[in-house]
Design an enzyme around this catalytic site. Structure first.
Site, PDB file in Angstrom:
ATOM      1  N   ASN A  34       0.862  -1.186   0.000  1.00 18.08           N
ATOM      2  CA  ASN A  34       0.000   0.000   0.000  1.00 18.08           C
ATOM      3  C   ASN A  34       0.901   1.239   0.000  1.00 18.08           C
ATOM      4  O   ASN A  34       1.475   1.583   1.032  1.00 18.08           O
ATOM      5  CB  ASN A  34      -0.895  -0.038   1.254  1.00 18.08           C
ATOM      6  N   HIS A  45      -9.913   1.352   4.393  1.00 19.14           N
ATOM      7  CA  HIS A  45      -8.676   1.536   5.154  1.00 19.14           C
ATOM      8  C   HIS A  45      -8.944   2.517   6.303  1.00 19.14           C
ATOM      9  O   HIS A  45      -9.704   3.474   6.147  1.00 19.14           O
ATOM     10  CB  HIS A  45      -7.568   2.065   4.231  1.00 19.14           C
ATOM     11  N   GLU A  99      -6.074  -4.857  10.515  1.00 21.47           N
ATOM     12  CA  GLU A  99      -5.065  -3.826  10.738  1.00 21.47           C
ATOM     13  C   GLU A  99      -5.395  -3.054  12.031  1.00 21.47           C
ATOM     14  O   GLU A  99      -6.246  -2.156  12.017  1.00 21.47           O
ATOM     15  CB  GLU A  99      -5.045  -2.839   9.577  1.00 21.47           C
ATOM     16  N   GLY A 121       1.837   2.312  10.935  1.00 22.88           N
ATOM     17  CA  GLY A 121       2.848   3.369  10.856  1.00 22.88           C
ATOM     18  C   GLY A 121       3.622   3.606  12.147  1.00 22.88           C
ATOM     19  O   GLY A 121       4.412   4.539  12.238  1.00 22.88           O
ATOM     20  N   SER A 149       2.704  -2.143  10.466  1.00 21.11           N
ATOM     21  CA  SER A 149       4.134  -2.174  10.798  1.00 21.11           C
ATOM     22  C   SER A 149       4.810  -3.511  10.471  1.00 21.11           C
ATOM     23  O   SER A 149       5.664  -3.995  11.200  1.00 21.11           O
ATOM     24  CB  SER A 149       4.356  -1.801  12.265  1.00 21.11           C
TER      25      SER A 149
END
Ligand code: PGA
Length: 251
Positions: A9, A96, A168, A174, A215
């Protein structure tokens, strides 16, 4: 499910020329014989045609980062599954957490989007996950079940239609700190059960790959991919470096 999904992504992180450069490097560095993996690049809309040209003769596949729920009409600024298909796009990331957060996407909107891309024969990648606060108050499993149910209830996918669900955890994206693979595995069981409540279990086992994102990097990808219940990974930051992404793809 034998094939593992490795999905890049690229978010809104690369210019057109940077996307082309990264796609070229990915084609060069990822071995051609990785047939046990489905490797998908998801660049920005504007880079889709150029990236498609570059990966056309490789085993890499093309994905989009979003799609609207109507094919055509007075919907200024939107891009539909129909238009994406014309560009050779085979997958679409939907729901997302960044879109849920910044664009107020709801589970109901995501449901319509999934329905629409399925009609076009694309494979949706439905993202679900809890925020840190939801996790702290102990509602993680409930939130995830609810996201799955609202997004998928009432859909009648064909026997060959795949729907990928990406777990997620929002607070991990991140952050550089993934959850333990065992924890991801537990949540994948929760997701699988939620799916079995909606669809025939034979269909769930065959057509609903459940992947992990948040991550993931070359150091931890192997651990996730080793788990039987984890059918792939969705990679953000670490997919922006060709060497790192090639290592992840070979994990
Ligand atoms: P990350 O992003 O790998 O940078 O955590 C994952 C994602 O947002 O899909």
């Amino acid at each position: 499910m034998t094939k593992k999904y490795i999905i890049a992504n690229w978010k809104l992180k690369l210019s057109l020329s940077e996307s082309e450069k990264l796609a070229r490097a990915a084609v060069k560095k990822i071995p051609k014989k990785l047939v046990s993996k489905e490797i998908i690049l998801c660049p920005s809309f504007t880079a889709l045609p150029a990236v498609q040209k570059i990966i056309k003769k490789s085993l890499l596949k093309l994905g989009a980062q979003n799609a609207f729920w109507e094919d055509r009409g007075a919907f200024t600024g939107e891009i539909s599954g129909l238009l994406l298909k014309e560009l050779g796009v085979e997958y679409a990331i939907l729901g997302h957490s960044e879109r849920r957060q910044y664009l107020n996407e709801t589970d109901e909107m995501i449901h319509l989007k999934i329905k629409s891309v399925i009609n076009e024969g694309l494979t949706p990648i439905l993202c679900v996950g809890e925020t840190f606060d939801q996790r702290k108050e102990g509602s993680k499993d409930y939130i995830i079940r609810q996201q799955i149910t609202t997004a998928l209830e009432g859909l009648t996918p064909s026997l060959s239609q795949k729907i990928i669900v990406a777990y997620e955890p929002v607070w991990v994206i991140g952050s550089g700190q993934a959850v333990e693979p065992k924890e991801a595995e537990y949540t994948h069981q929760v997701i699988k059960q939620a799916l079995i409540d909606l669809f025939a279990s034979s269909l769930v086992l065959k057509n609903f790959p459940i992947i992990y994102g948040g991550s993931v990097d070359a150091a931890n990808a192997g651990e996730f991919l080793k788990q039987e219940t984890i059918h792939g990974i969705l990679v953000g930051s670490a997919s922006l470096q060709a060497d790192e992404f090639a290592k992840i793809a070979q994990s």
